[in-house]
Design an enzyme around this catalytic site. Structure first.
Site, PDB file in Angstrom:
ATOM      1  N   ASN A   1     -36.982 -48.611  15.714  1.00  9.50           N
ATOM      2  CA  ASN A   1     -35.822 -48.241  14.896  1.00  9.50           C
ATOM      3  C   ASN A   1     -36.373 -47.897  13.520  1.00  9.50           C
ATOM      4  O   ASN A   1     -36.743 -48.790  12.759  1.00  9.50           O
ATOM      5  CB  ASN A   1     -34.833 -49.414  14.810  1.00  9.50           C
ATOM      6  CG  ASN A   1     -33.718 -49.136  13.817  1.00  9.50           C
ATOM      7  OD1 ASN A   1     -33.483 -47.988  13.440  1.00  9.50           O
ATOM      8  ND2 ASN A   1     -33.034 -50.185  13.395  1.00  9.50           N
ATOM      9  N   TRP A   2     -36.425 -46.609  13.258  1.00 16.42           N
ATOM     10  CA  TRP A   2     -37.053 -46.173  12.001  1.00 16.42           C
ATOM     11  C   TRP A   2     -36.135 -46.375  10.790  1.00 16.42           C
ATOM     12  O   TRP A   2     -36.564 -46.208   9.657  1.00 16.42           O
ATOM     13  CB  TRP A   2     -37.442 -44.700  12.099  1.00 16.42           C
ATOM     14  CG  TRP A   2     -38.618 -44.435  13.000  1.00 16.42           C
ATOM     15  CD1 TRP A   2     -39.236 -45.320  13.847  1.00 16.42           C
ATOM     16  CD2 TRP A   2     -39.324 -43.196  13.143  1.00 16.42           C
ATOM     17  NE1 TRP A   2     -40.283 -44.696  14.501  1.00 16.42           N
ATOM     18  CE2 TRP A   2     -40.356 -43.398  14.085  1.00 16.42           C
ATOM     19  CE3 TRP A   2     -39.181 -41.933  12.570  1.00 16.42           C
ATOM     20  CZ2 TRP A   2     -41.238 -42.384  14.459  1.00 16.42           C
ATOM     21  CZ3 TRP A   2     -40.048 -40.915  12.941  1.00 16.42           C
ATOM     22  CH2 TRP A   2     -41.070 -41.141  13.876  1.00 16.42           C
TER      23      TRP A   2
ATOM     24  N   GLU B   1     -27.343 -53.907  10.549  1.00 13.87           N
ATOM     25  CA  GLU B   1     -27.211 -53.245   9.239  1.00 13.87           C
ATOM     26  C   GLU B   1     -25.945 -52.400   9.192  1.00 13.87           C
ATOM     27  O   GLU B   1     -25.323 -52.268   8.133  1.00 13.87           O
ATOM     28  CB  GLU B   1     -28.475 -52.417   8.931  1.00 13.87           C
ATOM     29  CG  GLU B   1     -29.641 -53.338   8.580  1.00 13.87           C
ATOM     30  CD  GLU B   1     -31.010 -52.784   8.891  1.00 13.87           C
ATOM     31  OE1 GLU B   1     -31.152 -51.569   9.116  1.00 13.87           O
ATOM     32  OE2 GLU B   1     -31.964 -53.586   8.926  1.00 13.87           O
TER      33      GLU B   1
ATOM     34  N   GLU C   1     -30.717 -59.431  18.505  1.00 11.32           N
ATOM     35  CA  GLU C   1     -31.365 -59.377  17.201  1.00 11.32           C
ATOM     36  C   GLU C   1     -30.716 -60.401  16.264  1.00 11.32           C
ATOM     37  O   GLU C   1     -29.678 -60.111  15.645  1.00 11.32           O
ATOM     38  CB  GLU C   1     -31.216 -57.978  16.597  1.00 11.32           C
ATOM     39  CG  GLU C   1     -31.891 -56.903  17.410  1.00 11.32           C
ATOM     40  CD  GLU C   1     -32.352 -55.758  16.518  1.00 11.32           C
ATOM     41  OE1 GLU C   1     -33.535 -55.436  16.562  1.00 11.32           O
ATOM     42  OE2 GLU C   1     -31.533 -55.217  15.759  1.00 11.32           O
TER      43      GLU C   1
ATOM     44  N   GLY D   1     -36.089 -57.749   9.429  1.00  8.73           N
ATOM     45  CA  GLY D   1     -36.677 -57.306   8.172  1.00  8.73           C
ATOM     46  C   GLY D   1     -37.046 -58.434   7.236  1.00  8.73           C
ATOM     47  O   GLY D   1     -37.318 -58.206   6.058  1.00  8.73           O
TER      48      GLY D   1
ATOM     49  N   SER E   1     -38.312 -58.797  13.357  1.00  7.16           N
ATOM     50  CA  SER E   1     -39.678 -59.045  12.874  1.00  7.16           C
ATOM     51  C   SER E   1     -40.694 -59.167  14.009  1.00  7.16           C
ATOM     52  O   SER E   1     -41.672 -59.900  13.881  1.00  7.16           O
ATOM     53  CB  SER E   1     -39.715 -60.263  11.948  1.00  7.16           C
ATOM     54  OG  SER E   1     -38.905 -60.029  10.802  1.00  7.16           O
TER      55      SER E   1
ATOM     56  N   GLY F   1     -38.315 -52.722  14.076  1.00  2.23           N
ATOM     57  CA  GLY F   1     -38.069 -52.003  12.827  1.00  2.23           C
ATOM     58  C   GLY F   1     -39.375 -51.695  12.114  1.00  2.23           C
ATOM     59  O   GLY F   1     -40.079 -50.735  12.419  1.00  2.23           O
ATOM     60  N   GLY F   2     -39.718 -52.540  11.164  1.00  2.00           N
ATOM     61  CA  GLY F   2     -40.873 -52.292  10.290  1.00  2.00           C
ATOM     62  C   GLY F   2     -42.152 -51.897  11.024  1.00  2.00           C
ATOM     63  O   GLY F   2     -42.824 -50.918  10.650  1.00  2.00           O
TER      64      GLY F   2
HETATM   65  C1  PEP Z   1     -34.454 -53.714  13.559  1.00  2.00           C
HETATM   66  O1  PEP Z   1     -34.196 -53.003  12.610  1.00  2.00           O
HETATM   67  O2  PEP Z   1     -33.818 -53.581  14.615  1.00  2.00           O
HETATM   68  C2  PEP Z   1     -35.498 -54.706  13.417  1.00  2.00           C
HETATM   69  C3  PEP Z   1     -35.701 -55.558  14.390  1.00  2.00           C
HETATM   70  O3  PEP Z   1     -36.214 -54.687  12.259  1.00  2.00           O
HETATM   71  P1  PEP Z   1     -37.553 -55.523  11.926  1.00  2.00           P
HETATM   72  O4  PEP Z   1     -38.452 -55.375  13.138  1.00  2.00           O
HETATM   73  O5  PEP Z   1     -38.129 -54.866  10.723  1.00  2.00           O
HETATM   74  O6  PEP Z   1     -37.152 -56.929  11.723  1.00  2.00           O
END
Ligand code: PEP
Length: 255
Positions: A13-14, A100, A170, A176, A216, A237-238
């Site tokens: 997920n950018w 988000e 999630e 994040g 994360s 995400g990241g």
């Molecule tokens: C996400 O945005 O779905 C996510 C899991 O972000 P991160 O991996 O950065 O926690």
């Protein structure tokens, strides 16, 4: 529950990152690193990056997703993008209900359901996000929260359409933040979601449903999380913005 029945899905997920040129460069870097993946690989990108991402992934094993879609087919919804529009440009996946969107853009369980049904009606595969807030975990109501979110999101979704739904658990406190659910916590909630799917659609459907963990997940913790019996992949995400890290996660899902 038999994990072998399910093919893991690793999806990036950018979020609001990367211009089209940067998207192309990142995908070109990823392609050779994930070419031998024994799992499905998806990158969910900002709308404006979709044409560049489709072009860069053509002929590769990387699939493209969007990060949201509207519930209406068309109409007076300034700045929104519909599911038929995504289908028309050739996007196979869409994320729905990311925390988000819920946190900053007024997304509710009801609109998540509306978007999910619209995406499925257009033939898109949905990555449906559910997850509890930190205070909900501390109150001991995590399972109630994810069951409630899952049930409302899937209201009116047929057993046939469920085959095109991936659920991403999630925990909001882990997104994040660098704070990951333990492998046991992730597995426990994923198992609870699977039990909820079994109640709604039966055991066979539950056994076949891919349930990811997201929050994360990174190159260091992915193997342990993905080894859990009810964790069938990840929404990342990241770490999905760094090709080497993303490819380590893809490899961890491929064993
Ligand atoms: C996400 O945005 O779905 C996510 C899991 O972000 P991160 O991996 O950065 O926690």
């Amino acid at each position: 529950m038999n994990k072998a029945l399910r093919r893991p899905v690793i999806a990036g997920n950018w979020k609001m990152n990367k211009t089209p040129d940067e998207a192309k460069a990142l995908i070109e870097e990823m392609k050779p690193l994930v070419a031998d993946a024994d799992c499905d690989v998806v990158v969910c990108v900002p709308y404006v990056d979709i044409p560049a991402a489709l072009e860069a992934t053509a002929g590769s094993n990387i699939k493209v997703g969007a990060e949201n879609c509207h519930w209406a087919e068309s109409g007076a919804f300034t700045a929104e993008i519909s599911a038929p529009m995504l289908k028309a440009v050739g996007v196979p996946y869409v994320i729905i209900g990311h925390s988000e969107r819920r946190q900053y853009f007024g997304e509710t369980d009801v609109t998540v359901n509306q978007r999910t049904k619209a995406a499925l009606a257009s033939g898109l595969k949905v990555i449906l996000c559910v997850g509890e807030l930190l205070e909900q975990r501390e109150q001991g109501i995590t399972e109630e929260v994810v069951r409630y979110q899952t049930k409302i999101a899937l209201g009116g979704v047929s057993a046939e359409d469920l085959k095109n739904v991936i659920i991403a658990y999630e925990p909001v406190w882990a997104i994040g933040t660098g704070r990951t659910a333990t492998a046991e916590q992730a597995n426990e909630v994923n198992a609870a979601i699977r039990a909820c799917i079994a109640e709604l659609y039966g055991k066979d459907a539950a056994d076949a449903t891919v349930i990811q963990y997201g929050g994360s997940m990174n190159a260091k913790n992915a193997a342990e999380l993905l080894a859990q019996p009810d964790v069938d992949g990840g929404l990342i995400g990241g770490a999905s913005l760094k090709a080497p890290d993303f490819s380590v996660i893809v490899k961890a899902a491929s064993v």
